[in-house]
Design a protein around this motif. Structure first.
Motif, mmCIF file in Angstrom:
data_model
loop_
_atom_site.group_PDB
_atom_site.id
_atom_site.type_symbol
_atom_site.label_atom_id
_atom_site.label_comp_id
_atom_site.label_asym_id
_atom_site.label_seq_id
_atom_site.Cartn_x
_atom_site.Cartn_y
_atom_site.Cartn_z
ATOM 1 N N GLY A 50 0.806 -1.158 0.063
ATOM 2 C CA GLY A 50 -0.143 0.168 -0.102
ATOM 3 C C GLY A 50 0.742 1.249 0.005
ATOM 4 N N VAL A 51 0.271 2.386 0.120
ATOM 5 C CA VAL A 51 0.815 3.855 0.022
ATOM 6 C C VAL A 51 0.528 4.481 1.416
ATOM 7 N N ALA A 52 1.643 4.894 1.827
ATOM 8 C CA ALA A 52 1.377 5.731 3.224
ATOM 9 C C ALA A 52 0.988 7.051 2.965
ATOM 10 N N HIS A 64 3.096 11.476 10.507
ATOM 11 C CA HIS A 64 3.380 10.684 9.474
ATOM 12 C C HIS A 64 5.087 11.241 9.492
ATOM 13 N N LEU A 112 -7.223 1.160 6.020
ATOM 14 C CA LEU A 112 -5.617 1.269 5.773
ATOM 15 C C LEU A 112 -5.205 0.120 6.739
ATOM 16 N N GLU A 115 2.078 -0.974 8.689
ATOM 17 C CA GLU A 115 3.389 -1.284 8.471
ATOM 18 C C GLU A 115 4.416 -0.941 9.318
ATOM 19 N N GLN A 118 5.125 2.737 11.575
ATOM 20 C CA GLN A 118 3.899 3.671 11.747
ATOM 21 C C GLN A 118 3.209 3.468 12.998
ATOM 22 N N ARG A 122 -1.972 3.404 8.267
ATOM 23 C CA ARG A 122 -1.506 4.489 7.445
ATOM 24 C C ARG A 122 -1.550 4.053 5.690
ATOM 25 N N ASN A 123 -1.623 2.581 5.516
ATOM 26 C CA ASN A 123 -1.747 2.469 4.144
ATOM 27 C C ASN A 123 -2.907 2.115 3.370
ATOM 28 N N HIS A 125 -4.422 0.538 0.401
ATOM 29 C CA HIS A 125 -4.441 -0.361 -0.338
ATOM 30 C C HIS A 125 -5.319 -0.939 -1.163
ATOM 31 N N THR A 130 -1.426 -3.668 -4.521
ATOM 32 C CA THR A 130 -1.826 -2.245 -4.785
ATOM 33 C C THR A 130 -0.955 -1.483 -5.902
ATOM 34 N N ALA A 244 2.514 -6.059 5.327
ATOM 35 C CA ALA A 244 1.250 -5.880 5.757
ATOM 36 C C ALA A 244 0.883 -7.195 6.719
#
Ligand SMILES: Cc1cc2nc3c(=O)[nH]c(=O)nc-3n(C[C@H](O)[C@H](O)[C@H](O)COP(=O)(O)OP(=O)(O)OC[C@H]3O[C@@H](n4cnc5c(N)ncnc54)[C@H](O)[C@@H]3O)c2cc1C
Length: 348
Positions: A50-52, A64, A112, A115, A118, A122-123, A125, A130, A244
């Protein structure tokens, strides 16, 4: 045969970086994208976890940024971290608006995952595939905006201290591509290592092109090793077992079945990636996902489950042998916060 082409902007690389750059150029800009295609696929379609972005309850761009600075152990550039953390939210929401199929909660908000490093989940996905979802979205939108050539960029054209485009080999022809601006978006270096999660195309071409042209490079010694690559088979290319999984509760254990990461960091399985990688390198290690159950694994981690099965392993019943593997090039071509390199008209 040598041919000459002209464009406003030449983008070398058609991964998430190259196509995002293309989509953010003003309407009417002539854009030519060159990528190695089948000759050297990049990492973006392979991204898993995923993307944070600070999208969840209790999260903020400040938190963050704090988390990022902490796991960078004093090596991060605070101004770059601030831009990353503050713009990430908009980037993820923009992708969602473009149609990227991120997982959602029953109330419609983005689901979310969490990972390493964190403080909170926060990800954003799309299952554990992703990158594939993001690339599908970017390609659908970029196709109308750009002209694409499958080829290999051999050299940047630099004269009088400025970049004027590049030389590309495509279909046996040599192309001189003249551009007002040139963007290097050529991805990482993992395929140069003996053990990597990266595809074959990640050969650091952009670094070589920039170096040969006289551009400044920085921090090349910072290469992130992922701690949970599947340690089976003889290939140097390893299946990534996304972080994850640990966020969902998978354990890293040693030959005695002990969760030993707490000896290295108080966050255990969710310690920063470099800490976990060094710990895993210190002894034979396995990822234990069995207690997560077949249903959850198949629903949320289908890429990992299918990849393990190709190697004769089932994460719901088998321990997964793991090793560290080159994953992410932290350094690269030196830029300012707007992507300007040390050579005018060359961006990265
Ligand atoms: C298995 C795996 C899982 C990952 N999971 C995550 C994750 O969950 N979250 C996350 O944030 N990141 C993840 N990453 C990292 C992430 O995928 C990369 O950081 C990101 O995709 C890089 O995008 P990019 O566009 O810079 O490069 P790439 O996607 O690698 O694209 C590079 C492009 O440049 C082209 N190219 C290279 N050299 C040349 C040349 N000489 N001439 C022409 N074209 C060239 C290639 O053909 C390609 O089109 C993962 C990476 C891997 C390998």
């Amino acid at each position: 045969m040598t041919s000459r082409l002209e464009t406003d902007v030449l983008i070398v690389g058609a991964g998430a970086a190259g196509l995002s750059a293309a989509l953010h150029l003003p309407p009417g800009t002539g854009i030519l994208v060159v990528d190695k295609g089948r000759m050297g696929q990049g990492s973006s379609p392979w991204a898993q976890g995923g993307v944070a972005a600070a999208l969840g309850p209790g999260d903020s761009a400040e938190l963050h940024a704090q988390d990022t600075a902490r796991v960078a152990a004093g090596h991060g550039d605070p101004s770059a971290i601030a831009v990353l953390a503050s713009e990430a939210v908009e980037c993820v929401l923009e992708l969602a608006e473009l149609g990227c199929a991120f997982d959602r909660n029953p109330d419609g908000s983005l689901h979310l995952s969490r990972e390493g490093g964190q403080s909170v989940p926060r990800n954003a996905h799309a299952g554990d595939a992703t990158g594939s979802a993001i690339m599908k979205t970017l390609r659908e939108h970029a196709i109308e905006r750009v002209r694409r050539i499958e080829g290999v960029c051999l050299s940047l054209a630099v004269a009088e201290g400025r970049c004027h485009g590049a030389w590309v080999v495509a279909g046996g022809d040599l192309l001189e591509i003249r551009a007002r601006s040139t963007v290097l978006a050529t991805g990482g270096v993992g395929a140069l290592y003996a053990s990597t999660t990266n595809p074959a195309g990640a050969t650091g071409d952009g670094l070589a092109l920039a170096w040969e042209a006289g551009a400044a490079l920085a921090d090349l010694e910072f290469v992130q090793f992922h701690p949970t690559a599947l340690a089976v088979g003889s290939s140097h290319q390893r299946l990534l077992l996304t972080e994850a999984l640990r966020g969902a509760g998978a354990h890293v254990i040693d030959a005695e079945g002990r969760r030993f990461l707490f000896e290295h960091h108080s966050d255990g399985e969710l310690a920063p990636r470099d800490v976990v990688a060094r710990a895993v390198a210190s002894r034979h290690s396995w990822l234990d996902c069995r207690h997560l159950g077949k249903d959850l694994l198949e629903k949320e981690f289908p890429t990992v489950v299918a990849g393990c099965r190709r190697h004769g392993l089932d994460p719901s019943t088998d321990l997964l042998p793991i090793t560290f593997a080159a994953h992410y090039a932290v350094g690269g071509v030196t830029t300012d916060l707007d992507g300007r390199t040390s050579i005018p008209r060359l961006y990265a």
